[in-house]
Design an enzyme around this catalytic site. Structure first.
Site, PDB file in Angstrom:
ATOM      1  CG  HIS A 167     -18.252  11.880 -11.228  1.00  0.00           C
ATOM      2  ND1 HIS A 167     -18.748  12.175  -9.981  1.00  0.00           N
ATOM      3  CD2 HIS A 167     -18.061  13.066 -11.850  1.00  0.00           C
ATOM      4  CE1 HIS A 167     -18.878  13.494  -9.858  1.00  0.00           C
ATOM      5  NE2 HIS A 167     -18.454  14.059 -10.995  1.00  0.00           N
ATOM      6  CB  SER A 288      -4.214 -17.543 -11.815  1.00  0.00           C
ATOM      7  OG  SER A 288      -5.023 -18.557 -11.259  1.00  0.00           O
ATOM      8  CE  LYS A 294      -7.245 -13.339 -13.777  1.00  0.00           C
ATOM      9  NZ  LYS A 294      -7.731 -13.662 -12.435  1.00  0.00           N
ATOM     10  CD  GLU A 301      -4.650  -7.487  -7.601  1.00  0.00           C
ATOM     11  OE1 GLU A 301      -5.608  -8.046  -7.048  1.00  0.00           O
ATOM     12  OE2 GLU A 301      -3.838  -8.090  -8.325  1.00  0.00           O
ATOM     13  CE1 TYR A 328      11.353   6.882  26.358  1.00  0.00           C
ATOM     14  CE2 TYR A 328      11.042   5.965  28.551  1.00  0.00           C
ATOM     15  CZ  TYR A 328      11.192   5.784  27.194  1.00  0.00           C
ATOM     16  OH  TYR A 328      11.184   4.525  26.659  1.00  0.00           O
TER      17      TYR A 328
HETATM   18  N1  ARG Z   1      13.935   0.975  24.808  1.00  0.00           N
HETATM   19  C1  ARG Z   1      13.552   2.236  25.296  1.00  0.00           C
HETATM   20  C2  ARG Z   1      12.780   3.027  24.227  1.00  0.00           C
HETATM   21  O1  ARG Z   1      12.858   2.671  23.109  1.00  0.00           O
HETATM   22  C3  ARG Z   1      14.761   3.015  25.697  1.00  0.00           C
HETATM   23  C4  ARG Z   1      14.506   4.033  26.732  1.00  0.00           C
HETATM   24  C5  ARG Z   1      14.185   3.365  28.019  1.00  0.00           C
HETATM   25  N2  ARG Z   1      14.198   4.296  29.085  1.00  0.00           N
HETATM   26  C6  ARG Z   1      13.817   3.967  30.286  1.00  0.00           C
HETATM   27  N3  ARG Z   1      13.900   4.867  31.179  1.00  0.00           N
HETATM   28  N4  ARG Z   1      13.308   2.799  30.539  1.00  0.00           N
HETATM   29  O2  ARG Z   1      12.099   3.998  24.518  1.00  0.00           O
END
Ligand code: ARG
Length: 478
Positions: A167, A288, A294, A301, A328
């Site tokens: 504490h 400072s 200082k 920090e 993706y």
């Molecule tokens: N610049 C993109 C990324 O970092 C690469 C992949 C892009 N793929 C696509 N199908 N547009 O994810």
């Protein structure tokens, strides 16, 4: 006619009639961030084209031309001479465009059987795997500084001691070595996490294509091997959309940053006039602009302050990942900025704190006098009664009452202890300077006997961790 009407050499120009809008280019481009992956992307591209050549998809001449072009692009990049073109949406586009300019039509075969989806994941993993190795080394360096300072502070009976706090109130005295090594153990756990995280990152997605692999005879095992990855992907959908390695890296960095913030906070406290436990070296302190007297602990920090930013990198990216459908999605492009920022921040922080802890003077006389408050022995007095058969709860009450009287009536604690029939003169040695810390004998505890054992265990653990961090692979290549 608008300025969009001329196709700009985009990778997908065959499918589109007009060039992309300026706003699209401005909003979706990532070159400023991802050009940092250029060297890794070139390495991945070389492995990829060698695989295409093994598969009979590139002639010897085409292979030689593309490899030469990739080397040239890397050299231009390293020497700051690589010029980007307006259509260079990301680093992958820039490389392919420049290789084709340099080597002619053969450059057009570089992207055979590959998508930027597997490409970016491969290059980014390669970067992260290597950076994690570097992070592990830097963590060990700081842990080594703490061990060296612990040795200097001493682990024996005459080792430097200071109040231990709970504490932020004086609790029981501890050896300074014990205190410093407490931070080193936290850093060792970070090293463990780094090595573990690196193991999962160390998988090559190359060959997964856009999401489903290819009809061409690619060799993901061969390319993974050539790039020094431990394994290839098992599932192309997962390979192209998995960013767990990025999220884990961000968590590892966040916890490192939290540990650095705690190391920093103690330097901030210890270097105040009120504590007076530490004096900063001029090279690791700032002045400072207005107050001539200082000396400020800015490194310490900022070690506190920057933890907030790294935690933000983690939480922001988790929000990006949440609910993304397979596979993706362009959202994933948001993976690099937080990871680069977090790795950069903790790398610089580890270096700065290693310097700060290496050079700070610990004012051990002042620490000892704070540790030697007679009340520091209160627990020992209660435990003295316990060894006489008094239940701990009653012993606690007896000693607590003496402390209260000493404070309320301004009477020396030792006199009250001597006058207490259950304690008396024979308890007075417990109040001697340094006695309380010497009596902490529990294994892992704060006194000289266990701290000496701990010191050797920590030194051995650092050697062991070093071997795990330095294992060969993409982690150790620069
Ligand atoms: N610049 C993109 C990324 O970092 C690469 C992949 C892009 N793929 C696509 N199908 N547009 O994810």
């Amino acid at each position: 006619m608008t300025d969009h009407d001329e196709p700009r050499g985009q990778l997908w120009h065959g499918r589109f009639e007009v060039a992309p809008a300026d706003e699209l280019v401005a909003f979706t481009g990532s070159l400023a961030v991802d050009q940092r992956l250029l060297v890794d992307d070139v390495a991945c591209s070389k492995a990829h084209v060698r695989g295409l050549h093994r598969a009979g998809l590139l002639t010897e001449e085409e292979l030689g031309a593309i490899l030469g072009g990739l080397d040239a692009v890397e050299m231009e990049f390293r020497s700051g001479r690589l010029e980007y073109a307006p259509g260079d949406e990301d680093v992958h586009t820039a490389i392919e465009r420049r290789v084709t300019e340099l080597v002619g039509p053969a450059g057009g075969k570089l992207h055979t059987g590959r998508s930027r989806n597997d490409q970016v994941a491969t290059a980014f993993r390669r970067y992260v795997v290597r950076e994690l190795g570097d992070l592990g080394s830097r963590l060990l360096e700081l842990a080594g500084v703490l061990l060296a300072r612990a040795d200097e502070a001493g682990t024996g009976d005459d080792g430097a001691r200071l109040p231990g706090y709970t504490h932020l109130q004086h609790a029981q005295p501890v050896l300074l070595a014990h205190h410093l090594m407490a931070h080193a153990w936290a850093l060792l756990r970070d090293v463990d996490r780094v090595v573990d995280c690196r193991r999962r990152a160390d998988v090559s997605p190359l060959g997964a294509g856009a999401l489903a692999g290819s009809s061409l005879p690619l060799d993901p095992d061969g390319t993974a091997d050539e790039l020094g990855f431990a394994a290839r992907f098992e599932n192309s959908l997962d390979a192209t959309s998995d960013r767990d390695f990025a999220a884990e890296t961000l968590f590892v960095c966040s916890l490192v940053a939290v540990h650095l913030s705690r190391l920093g906070e103690e330097v901030v406290l210890w270097s105040t006039d009120e504590f007076g436990f530490a004096r900063l070296d001029d090279a690791y302190a700032t002045g400072s602009s207005m107050l001539p007297q200082k000396k400020n602990p800015d490194i310490a920090e900022l070690a506190r302050g920057k933890a907030g930013r790294v935690i933000g990198d983690l939480t922001g990216f988790l929000a990006t990942l949440k609910s993304l459908p397979l596979a993706y999605n362009r959202d994933l492009q948001e993976d690099k900025e937080p990871v680069f920022d977090a790795l950069d921040t903790v790398r610089l922080g580890l270096g700065a704190l290693a310097g700060l802890y290496r050079t700070t003077t610990f004012l051990t006389d002042r620490m000892a006098s704070a540790a030697d408050s007679p009340y520091a022995a209160a627990t020992d007095l209660a435990e003295f009664l316990v060894s006489d058969g008094v239940p701990f709860r009653s012993a606690h009450a007896v000693v607590g009452a003496l402390v209260r009287r000493s404070i309320d009536e301004g009477l020396p604690f030792a006199e009250l202890v001597a006058a207490e029939p259950q304690l008396g003169e024979r308890a007075l040695p417990l109040l001697a300077p340094g006695a309380a810390v010497r009596r902490r004998t529990t294994p892992g505890g704060a006194g000289p006997v266990p701290v000496t054992v701990q010191r050797d265990r920590l030194a051995a653990a650092l050697v062991d961790a070093r071997a795990r961090v330095d294992r060969p692979g993409p982690a150790t290549e620069r």
